[in-house]
Design a protein around this motif. Structure first.
Motif, mmCIF file in Angstrom:
data_model
loop_
_atom_site.group_PDB
_atom_site.id
_atom_site.type_symbol
_atom_site.label_atom_id
_atom_site.label_comp_id
_atom_site.label_asym_id
_atom_site.label_seq_id
_atom_site.Cartn_x
_atom_site.Cartn_y
_atom_site.Cartn_z
ATOM 1 N N GLY A 14 -15.214 -26.425 -0.638
ATOM 2 C CA GLY A 14 -15.926 -26.068 -1.712
ATOM 3 C C GLY A 14 -15.086 -26.327 -3.209
ATOM 4 O O GLY A 14 -13.750 -26.544 -2.602
ATOM 5 N N LEU A 15 -16.354 -25.999 -3.815
ATOM 6 C CA LEU A 15 -15.710 -26.973 -4.891
ATOM 7 C C LEU A 15 -14.750 -25.901 -5.380
ATOM 8 O O LEU A 15 -14.608 -24.560 -5.712
ATOM 9 C CB LEU A 15 -16.357 -26.853 -6.569
ATOM 10 N N PRO A 16 -12.936 -25.846 -5.965
ATOM 11 C CA PRO A 16 -12.170 -25.054 -6.454
ATOM 12 C C PRO A 16 -12.639 -24.646 -7.797
ATOM 13 O O PRO A 16 -13.317 -25.315 -8.392
ATOM 14 C CB PRO A 16 -10.785 -25.895 -6.184
ATOM 15 N N ALA A 55 -12.402 -27.841 4.340
ATOM 16 C CA ALA A 55 -10.808 -27.582 4.838
ATOM 17 C C ALA A 55 -9.839 -28.488 5.065
ATOM 18 O O ALA A 55 -10.114 -29.198 6.565
ATOM 19 C CB ALA A 55 -11.246 -26.830 5.744
ATOM 20 N N HIS A 56 -8.734 -28.468 4.500
ATOM 21 C CA HIS A 56 -8.028 -29.431 5.253
ATOM 22 C C HIS A 56 -6.376 -28.415 4.118
ATOM 23 O O HIS A 56 -6.460 -28.156 3.456
ATOM 24 C CB HIS A 56 -8.408 -31.234 4.457
ATOM 25 N N GLU A 57 -5.751 -29.707 4.911
ATOM 26 C CA GLU A 57 -4.585 -29.599 5.448
ATOM 27 C C GLU A 57 -3.929 -30.526 4.154
ATOM 28 O O GLU A 57 -3.874 -32.162 3.725
ATOM 29 C CB GLU A 57 -2.997 -29.751 6.094
ATOM 30 N N TYR A 58 -3.300 -30.275 2.837
ATOM 31 C CA TYR A 58 -3.037 -30.971 1.141
ATOM 32 C C TYR A 58 -1.540 -31.427 1.433
ATOM 33 O O TYR A 58 -0.512 -30.199 1.096
ATOM 34 C CB TYR A 58 -3.392 -30.833 0.507
ATOM 35 N N LEU A 59 -0.899 -32.625 1.830
ATOM 36 C CA LEU A 59 0.499 -32.771 1.650
ATOM 37 C C LEU A 59 0.748 -33.426 0.245
ATOM 38 O O LEU A 59 -0.033 -34.221 -0.419
ATOM 39 C CB LEU A 59 0.987 -34.419 2.350
#
Length: 195
Positions: free
Chosen positions: A77-79, A115-119
């Motif tokens: 979703g948009l932050p 949803a995801h992990e962001y490096l």
């Protein structure tokens, strides 16, 4: 060499690593084209990244302090409006619009449908680069991503780092971030992989 979660007490080490690792980075040199300014201001600039990851994400640090990775867990979703780019400018160099623009441009292409992990950033001390330390830090999180079925995302700031991330299963999303009169950045996505 073990990996531990960094704390606020590690902040000076994190900033030192970021300054050292990114001194020759094309994007850092675009943001701070003058060497004197880069040496004076990049620590303030990188400190914002460290603070965001310490407060809202996770910082993995090798026990000997030679490498670290800043991770954020991004929800689908948009932050809400991201104030980080404006903070980067206010804290480091208010007269330098590039300190904010780089964050605005990368934020504009950041995927938000899953949803995801962001490096956010990874830094290896120049004396220890090429020894697989960055890979070790990334793989520890990617193993969990694969196990939990979670994708991962990053922006490569150089062609060299893009190749490393491709070897780890990341794919270029197809649209570069083009810094005005500057280098390209490569947004990259990695689907969880079955083992």
């Amino acid at each position: 060499m073990g990996i531990r979660r960094a704390t606020e007490a590690d902040r000076p080490t994190l900033i030192r690593l970021l300054e050292e690792a990114f001194e020759a980075d094309p994007v850092t040199r675009w943001v701070f084209p003058e060497a004197d300014n880069r040496q004076k201001l990049s620590g303030l600039f990188f400190g914002v990244f460290a603070d965001v990851a310490l407060a809202e994400g996770r910082v993995d640090l090798l026990e000997d302090g030679t490498a670290m990775a800043l991770w954020l867990q991004e929800e689908a979703g948009l932050p809400e409006e991201d104030e980080t780019p404006a903070r980067m400018r206010a804290v480091s160099d208010p007269d330098n619009e590039r300190t904010e623009l780089v964050g605005r441009l990368t934020g504009a292409v950041h995927p938000h449908d899953r949803a995801h992990e962001y490096l956010l950033m990874i830094a290896v001390s120049p004396d220890h680069q090429g020894q697989g330390l960055g890979r070790k830090l990334i793989e520890s999180v990617l193993e969990r991503c694969d196990r939990d079925g979670v994708p991962a995302y990053l922006e490569a700031s150089s062609a060299r780092s893009k190749r490393l991330y491709e070897r780890l299963g990341f794919d270029f999303t197809g649209t570069t971030v083009d810094l005005p009169d500057g280098p390209h950045m490569w947004p990259m996505w990695r689907e969880p992989q079955a083992h």
